[in-house]
Design a protein around this motif. Structure first.
Motif, PDB file in Angstrom:
ATOM      1  N   CYS A 188      46.376  44.945  30.800  1.00 38.95           N
ATOM      2  CA  CYS A 188      46.557  44.593  32.254  1.00 38.95           C
ATOM      3  C   CYS A 188      46.159  45.432  33.581  1.00 38.95           C
ATOM      4  O   CYS A 188      46.330  46.624  33.460  1.00 38.95           O
ATOM      5  N   LEU A 189      45.070  44.319  33.516  1.00 41.62           N
ATOM      6  CA  LEU A 189      44.004  45.121  35.530  1.00 41.62           C
ATOM      7  C   LEU A 189      43.582  43.981  36.323  1.00 41.62           C
ATOM      8  O   LEU A 189      44.081  42.518  35.673  1.00 41.62           O
ATOM      9  N   ASP A 190      42.906  43.964  37.240  1.00 45.62           N
ATOM     10  CA  ASP A 190      42.442  42.796  38.132  1.00 45.62           C
ATOM     11  C   ASP A 190      41.364  42.061  37.913  1.00 45.62           C
ATOM     12  O   ASP A 190      40.572  43.180  37.257  1.00 45.62           O
ATOM     13  N   LEU A 192      45.685  51.685  33.219  1.00 45.90           N
ATOM     14  CA  LEU A 192      45.535  50.252  32.874  1.00 45.90           C
ATOM     15  C   LEU A 192      46.590  50.582  32.286  1.00 45.90           C
ATOM     16  O   LEU A 192      47.206  51.421  31.514  1.00 45.90           O
ATOM     17  N   SER A 195      38.321  42.715  40.712  1.00 47.07           N
ATOM     18  CA  SER A 195      38.051  44.463  41.039  1.00 47.07           C
ATOM     19  C   SER A 195      36.898  44.347  39.574  1.00 47.07           C
ATOM     20  O   SER A 195      35.630  44.987  40.193  1.00 47.07           O
ATOM     21  N   LEU A 201      42.189  50.550  43.059  1.00 47.98           N
ATOM     22  CA  LEU A 201      42.901  50.608  41.363  1.00 47.98           C
ATOM     23  C   LEU A 201      43.534  52.040  40.677  1.00 47.98           C
ATOM     24  O   LEU A 201      44.008  51.592  39.424  1.00 47.98           O
ATOM     25  N   ASP A 212      47.135  39.769  31.452  1.00 50.44           N
ATOM     26  CA  ASP A 212      46.654  40.588  30.228  1.00 50.44           C
ATOM     27  C   ASP A 212      44.978  39.775  30.378  1.00 50.44           C
ATOM     28  O   ASP A 212      44.667  38.661  30.824  1.00 50.44           O
ATOM     29  N   MET A 253      44.951  42.320  44.874  1.00 44.44           N
ATOM     30  CA  MET A 253      44.666  42.166  44.083  1.00 44.44           C
ATOM     31  C   MET A 253      45.872  42.193  43.012  1.00 44.44           C
ATOM     32  O   MET A 253      46.768  41.440  43.127  1.00 44.44           O
ATOM     33  N   GLU A 254      45.346  41.343  41.927  1.00 43.99           N
ATOM     34  CA  GLU A 254      46.862  40.489  40.296  1.00 43.99           C
ATOM     35  C   GLU A 254      45.903  40.753  39.270  1.00 43.99           C
ATOM     36  O   GLU A 254      45.200  40.759  38.375  1.00 43.99           O
ATOM     37  N   ARG A 255      46.844  42.113  38.788  1.00 47.17           N
ATOM     38  CA  ARG A 255      47.186  42.145  37.160  1.00 47.17           C
ATOM     39  C   ARG A 255      47.715  41.724  36.342  1.00 47.17           C
ATOM     40  O   ARG A 255      48.744  41.063  36.886  1.00 47.17           O
TER      41      ARG A 255
END
Length: 240
Positions: free
Chosen positions: A125-127, A231, A130, A209, A90, A86-88
């Motif tokens: 700021c989230l993946d 988040l 996903s 998450l 913007d 996973m990569e958070r």
């Protein structure tokens, strides 16, 4: 529960999952494979131009189904092994919802309307990959069990949580089946296509998450799947 009893229960559970996996694999993967091989052979016979186009469409549909099942198996394996990445970053949730609506309209069958509610731009700021995977799986699941009516996707941000709902006007889920549907290889309708991994994958991703997922439903009146994930809200732009 004694240690020995717990070990026996775990072994029996693992054996049950293995048997379900083998049963689903042998049936679900063989079905599209047989269709692909069968219609490819028919293409070598004396067929009309119309039949040729129909057979190609069937081959294409079954190829996509087969690829989807293999992708789900690999995705489930990566989630269980801890290799899922996973990569958070913007991004604007509203923009993601708009793009999802545009890309999925062609996958919704006739008689059903996909409605994705649009709100002001919310940058979080989230993946995004996903979130997109979970939404797509829930929409396709709703489409499978909604003969007619609507599938409505809505969302909101409450404090530091993104809350999303996917509601349909489909056949609904009996009370005793609501916990089963998040189990691997569980299929309430044995005649529906797929391995029974869509909802378990949703649950695993949401859990990774840091969130939670559940369902409310009434037989004959549809279902509403809801999930919430924590988040980091960077800023909110109105009417952008």
């Amino acid at each position: 529960m004694k240690v020995k009893e717990k070990v026996i229960e775990d072994v029996e559970h693992a054996e049950s999952i293995k048997n379900a996996f083998l049963h689903n694999m042998s049936h679900e993967i063989r079905t599209p494979l047989n269709s692909i091989v069968g219609f490819m052979q028919l293409l070598d016979t004396d067929v009309t131009a119309e039949e040729h186009d129909i057979f190609l469409k069937i081959i294409h549909q079954n190829s996509e189904l087969l690829i989807s099942m293999i992708d789900n198996m690999l995705l489930m394996a990566s989630l269980e092994s801890g290799e899922y990445q996973m990569e958070r970053v913007d991004f604007d949730v509203s923009s993601l919802m708009h793009d999802l609506s545009e890309s999925m309209q062609g996958q919704i069958h006739d008689g059903v309307e996909l409605k994705i509610m649009m709100h002001e731009s919310i940058y979080v700021c989230l993946d995004p990959n996903s979130l997109r995977r979970v939404l797509k799986a829930l929409i396709l699941n709703a489409n499978k069990f909604t003969p007619a009516g609507t599938i409505t996707v809505d969302y909101n941000v409450d404090d530091d949580m993104l809350n999303v709902s996917v509601a349909d006007t489909g056949i609904g889920i009996a009370v005793e089946d609501r916990k089963k549907i998040f189990g691997k290889f569980e299929k309430l309708d044995q005649f529906s296509q797929g391995l029974g991994l869509g909802l378990p994958i949703c649950k695993a991703i949401v859990k990774k998450l840091g969130g939670r997922i559940g369902v409310q439903s009434k037989p004959g009146c549809g279902s509403a799947f809801r999930f919430s994930v924590p988040l980091l809200i960077h800023h909110i732009n109105i009417n952008v």
